[in-house]
Design a protein around this motif. Structure first.
Motif, PDB file in Angstrom:
ATOM      1  N   LEU A   1       9.192  10.051   2.127  1.00  0.00           N
ATOM      2  CA  LEU A   1       9.784  10.681   0.519  1.00  0.00           C
ATOM      3  C   LEU A   1      11.019  11.384   0.950  1.00  0.00           C
ATOM      4  CD1 LEU A   1       6.165  12.143  -1.295  1.00  0.00           C
ATOM      5  CD2 LEU A   1       7.385   9.315  -0.224  1.00  0.00           C
ATOM      6  N   ASN A   2      11.816  10.839   0.330  1.00  0.00           N
ATOM      7  CA  ASN A   2      13.051  11.100  -0.387  1.00  0.00           C
ATOM      8  C   ASN A   2      13.124  12.677  -0.067  1.00  0.00           C
ATOM      9  OD1 ASN A   2      14.125   8.883  -0.999  1.00  0.00           O
ATOM     10  ND2 ASN A   2      14.012   8.790  -2.217  1.00  0.00           N
ATOM     11  N   GLY A   3      14.314  13.754   0.888  1.00  0.00           N
ATOM     12  CA  GLY A   3      14.476  14.958   0.395  1.00  0.00           C
ATOM     13  C   GLY A   3      15.114  15.010  -0.162  1.00  0.00           C
ATOM     14  N   PRO A   4      15.443  16.250  -0.209  1.00  0.00           N
ATOM     15  CA  PRO A   4      16.132  17.596  -1.621  1.00  0.00           C
ATOM     16  C   PRO A   4      18.131  17.073  -1.542  1.00  0.00           C
ATOM     17  CG  PRO A   4      16.076  18.674  -0.125  1.00  0.00           C
ATOM     18  CD  PRO A   4      15.156  17.900   0.336  1.00  0.00           C
ATOM     19  N   ASP A   5      18.421  16.563  -0.736  1.00  0.00           N
ATOM     20  CA  ASP A   5      19.270  15.903  -0.190  1.00  0.00           C
ATOM     21  C   ASP A   5      20.185  14.431  -0.331  1.00  0.00           C
ATOM     22  OD1 ASP A   5      17.905  14.521   1.921  1.00  0.00           O
ATOM     23  OD2 ASP A   5      19.916  14.788   3.189  1.00  0.00           O
ATOM     24  N   ARG A   6      18.828  13.681  -1.299  1.00  0.00           N
ATOM     25  CA  ARG A   6      18.924  11.944  -1.249  1.00  0.00           C
ATOM     26  C   ARG A   6      18.457  12.339  -2.606  1.00  0.00           C
ATOM     27  NH1 ARG A   6      19.466   9.163   2.287  1.00  0.00           N
ATOM     28  NH2 ARG A   6      18.474   7.323   0.450  1.00  0.00           N
ATOM     29  N   PRO A   7      19.663  11.073  -3.490  1.00  0.00           N
ATOM     30  CA  PRO A   7      20.181  10.437  -4.684  1.00  0.00           C
ATOM     31  C   PRO A   7      18.833  10.622  -5.648  1.00  0.00           C
ATOM     32  CG  PRO A   7      20.530   9.332  -3.694  1.00  0.00           C
ATOM     33  CD  PRO A   7      20.709  10.028  -2.470  1.00  0.00           C
ATOM     34  N   ASP A   8      17.481   9.563  -5.139  1.00  0.00           N
ATOM     35  CA  ASP A   8      16.271   9.743  -5.520  1.00  0.00           C
ATOM     36  C   ASP A   8      14.984  10.921  -5.557  1.00  0.00           C
ATOM     37  OD1 ASP A   8      16.899   7.236  -6.461  1.00  0.00           O
ATOM     38  OD2 ASP A   8      16.590   6.156  -4.584  1.00  0.00           O
ATOM     39  N   PRO A   9      14.750  10.955  -6.426  1.00  0.00           N
ATOM     40  CA  PRO A   9      13.813  11.945  -6.471  1.00  0.00           C
ATOM     41  C   PRO A   9      13.146  12.217  -5.266  1.00  0.00           C
ATOM     42  CG  PRO A   9      14.013  10.295  -8.672  1.00  0.00           C
ATOM     43  CD  PRO A   9      14.726   9.519  -8.046  1.00  0.00           C
ATOM     44  N   ALA A  10      12.330  13.148  -4.971  1.00  0.00           N
ATOM     45  CA  ALA A  10      12.037  13.560  -4.393  1.00  0.00           C
ATOM     46  C   ALA A  10      10.437  13.007  -3.668  1.00  0.00           C
ATOM     47  CB  ALA A  10      11.350  14.581  -3.736  1.00  0.00           C
ATOM     48  N   ASP A  11       9.967  12.669  -4.691  1.00  0.00           N
ATOM     49  CA  ASP A  11       8.463  12.091  -4.542  1.00  0.00           C
ATOM     50  C   ASP A  11       8.684  10.327  -4.741  1.00  0.00           C
ATOM     51  OD1 ASP A  11       9.829  11.211  -6.938  1.00  0.00           O
ATOM     52  OD2 ASP A  11       7.165  11.458  -7.519  1.00  0.00           O
ATOM     53  N   HIS A  12       9.793   9.711  -4.471  1.00  0.00           N
ATOM     54  CA  HIS A  12      10.122   8.507  -4.415  1.00  0.00           C
ATOM     55  C   HIS A  12      10.015   8.053  -2.580  1.00  0.00           C
ATOM     56  CE1 HIS A  12      11.781   6.768  -8.592  1.00  0.00           C
ATOM     57  NE2 HIS A  12      11.019   8.141  -8.424  1.00  0.00           N
ATOM     58  N   VAL A  13       9.949   6.646  -2.379  1.00  0.00           N
ATOM     59  CA  VAL A  13       9.624   6.161  -0.502  1.00  0.00           C
ATOM     60  C   VAL A  13      11.338   6.276  -0.203  1.00  0.00           C
ATOM     61  CG1 VAL A  13       9.081   5.125   0.389  1.00  0.00           C
ATOM     62  CG2 VAL A  13       7.582   5.688  -1.062  1.00  0.00           C
ATOM     63  N   ARG A  14      11.512   6.707   0.369  1.00  0.00           N
ATOM     64  CA  ARG A  14      12.948   6.460   1.107  1.00  0.00           C
ATOM     65  C   ARG A  14      12.580   5.016   1.771  1.00  0.00           C
ATOM     66  NH1 ARG A  14      15.976   9.104   6.097  1.00  0.00           N
ATOM     67  NH2 ARG A  14      18.315   8.463   5.434  1.00  0.00           N
ATOM     68  N   VAL A  15      11.899   5.338   3.093  1.00  0.00           N
ATOM     69  CA  VAL A  15      10.722   4.324   3.528  1.00  0.00           C
ATOM     70  C   VAL A  15       9.787   4.109   3.858  1.00  0.00           C
ATOM     71  CG1 VAL A  15      11.964   5.047   5.952  1.00  0.00           C
ATOM     72  CG2 VAL A  15      11.885   2.161   5.394  1.00  0.00           C
ATOM     73  N   ALA A  16       9.018   2.713   4.296  1.00  0.00           N
ATOM     74  CA  ALA A  16       7.489   2.443   4.489  1.00  0.00           C
ATOM     75  C   ALA A  16       7.644   1.385   5.427  1.00  0.00           C
ATOM     76  CB  ALA A  16       6.976   2.817   3.254  1.00  0.00           C
ATOM     77  N   ALA A  17       6.215   1.615   6.324  1.00  0.00           N
ATOM     78  CA  ALA A  17       6.130   0.242   6.292  1.00  0.00           C
ATOM     79  C   ALA A  17       4.173   0.492   6.169  1.00  0.00           C
ATOM     80  CB  ALA A  17       6.621   0.607   8.533  1.00  0.00           C
ATOM     81  N   PHE A  18       4.480  -0.713   6.755  1.00  0.00           N
ATOM     82  CA  PHE A  18       2.851  -1.442   6.577  1.00  0.00           C
ATOM     83  C   PHE A  18       2.221  -2.639   6.636  1.00  0.00           C
ATOM     84  CE2 PHE A  18       4.292  -2.118   2.635  1.00  0.00           C
ATOM     85  CZ  PHE A  18       3.437  -2.845   2.008  1.00  0.00           C
ATOM     86  N   THR A  19       1.088  -2.417   6.968  1.00  0.00           N
ATOM     87  CA  THR A  19       0.283  -3.977   7.730  1.00  0.00           C
ATOM     88  C   THR A  19      -0.409  -4.371   7.047  1.00  0.00           C
ATOM     89  OG1 THR A  19      -1.355  -2.968   8.984  1.00  0.00           O
ATOM     90  CG2 THR A  19       0.736  -3.594   9.810  1.00  0.00           C
ATOM     91  N   LEU A  20      -0.708  -5.974   6.352  1.00  0.00           N
ATOM     92  CA  LEU A  20      -1.518  -6.421   5.608  1.00  0.00           C
ATOM     93  C   LEU A  20      -2.352  -7.558   6.817  1.00  0.00           C
ATOM     94  CD1 LEU A  20       0.482  -6.777   2.008  1.00  0.00           C
ATOM     95  CD2 LEU A  20      -1.714  -4.752   2.599  1.00  0.00           C
ATOM     96  N   LYS A  21      -3.082  -7.456   7.032  1.00  0.00           N
ATOM     97  CA  LYS A  21      -4.318  -8.604   7.570  1.00  0.00           C
ATOM     98  C   LYS A  21      -2.992  -8.325   8.746  1.00  0.00           C
ATOM     99  CE  LYS A  21      -6.415 -10.979   6.816  1.00  0.00           C
ATOM    100  NZ  LYS A  21      -7.405 -11.239   7.359  1.00  0.00           N
ATOM    101  N   GLY A  22      -3.017  -7.317   9.036  1.00  0.00           N
ATOM    102  CA  GLY A  22      -2.234  -7.544  10.369  1.00  0.00           C
ATOM    103  C   GLY A  22      -0.840  -7.701  10.737  1.00  0.00           C
ATOM    104  N   ARG A  23      -0.278  -8.570   9.218  1.00  0.00           N
ATOM    105  CA  ARG A  23       1.356  -8.898   8.754  1.00  0.00           C
ATOM    106  C   ARG A  23       2.176  -7.804   8.283  1.00  0.00           C
ATOM    107  NH1 ARG A  23       1.306 -13.873  10.294  1.00  0.00           N
ATOM    108  NH2 ARG A  23      -0.011 -15.444   9.633  1.00  0.00           N
ATOM    109  N   ARG A  24       3.458  -7.100   9.262  1.00  0.00           N
ATOM    110  CA  ARG A  24       4.896  -5.332   8.782  1.00  0.00           C
ATOM    111  C   ARG A  24       4.886  -6.165   7.430  1.00  0.00           C
ATOM    112  NH1 ARG A  24       9.171  -2.580  10.419  1.00  0.00           N
ATOM    113  NH2 ARG A  24       8.587  -0.432  10.278  1.00  0.00           N
ATOM    114  N   PHE A  25       4.990  -5.003   6.884  1.00  0.00           N
ATOM    115  CA  PHE A  25       5.870  -4.740   5.553  1.00  0.00           C
ATOM    116  C   PHE A  25       6.531  -3.480   5.489  1.00  0.00           C
ATOM    117  CE2 PHE A  25       2.807  -8.056   4.841  1.00  0.00           C
ATOM    118  CZ  PHE A  25       3.386  -9.432   3.973  1.00  0.00           C
ATOM    119  N   MET A  26       7.503  -3.556   4.377  1.00  0.00           N
ATOM    120  CA  MET A  26       7.746  -2.426   4.462  1.00  0.00           C
ATOM    121  C   MET A  26       8.816  -2.684   3.194  1.00  0.00           C
ATOM    122  SD  MET A  26      10.948  -2.636   7.436  1.00  0.00           S
ATOM    123  CE  MET A  26      11.422  -1.165   7.342  1.00  0.00           C
TER     124      MET A  26
END
Length: 135
Positions: free
Chosen positions: A39-64
């Motif tokens: 998640l964003n930290g306090p030093d980022r322009p987007d709100p703190a609860d917004h995702v700065r970057v995420a990585a996940f897999t669906l059926k073994g395939r990678r997404f960001m």
């Protein structure tokens, strides 16, 4: 080249919904998991609860994914969609019924002559899905 990943930017009306979408998708598909969510930290322009970057897999395939509250002249489009070949009608209808909630049917669930059953939907986040049950 290390890797190739599909990358989602949740912006406009969907800014701040990346984490929610990721959790929804990971819960729908077997062999799926969240690898990391920063998640964003306090030093980022987007709100703190917004995702700065995420990585996940669906059926073994990678997404960001990220959230972006900055204005953009573009958003998700059905011209790029996720194509899912299902094993049976029950799996297809389960996915369809979950993805269509607060979404939109681009091609309603039916037999169009090129497979046993097919649907093309935009989900509540604007991601486009082609759900197919092959002959």
């Amino acid at each position: 080249m290390k890797e190739l990943s599909t990358f989602f930017m949740f912006s406009g009306d969907n800014a701040g919904r990346a984490k929610e979408a990721i959790e929804f998708y990971v819960g729908l598909f077997p062999d799926s998991k969240i690898e990391s969510i920063e998640l964003n930290g306090p030093d980022r322009p987007d709100p703190a609860d917004h995702v700065r970057v995420a990585a996940f897999t669906l059926k073994g395939r990678r997404f960001m994914a990220i959230d972006s509250s900055a204005p953009h002249a573009f958003d998700f489009t059905p011209s790029m969609s996720l194509f899912v070949d299902c094993d049976n009608e029950g799996e297809l209808t389960t996915l369809h019924d979950a993805l269509i909630v607060d979404g939109q049917a681009l091609m309603p669930l039916a037999n169009y002559g090129f497979s046993r059953l097919f649907a093309w939907v935009n989900d509540r986040y604007g991601i486009s899905w082609q759900l197919n049950l092959p002959e």
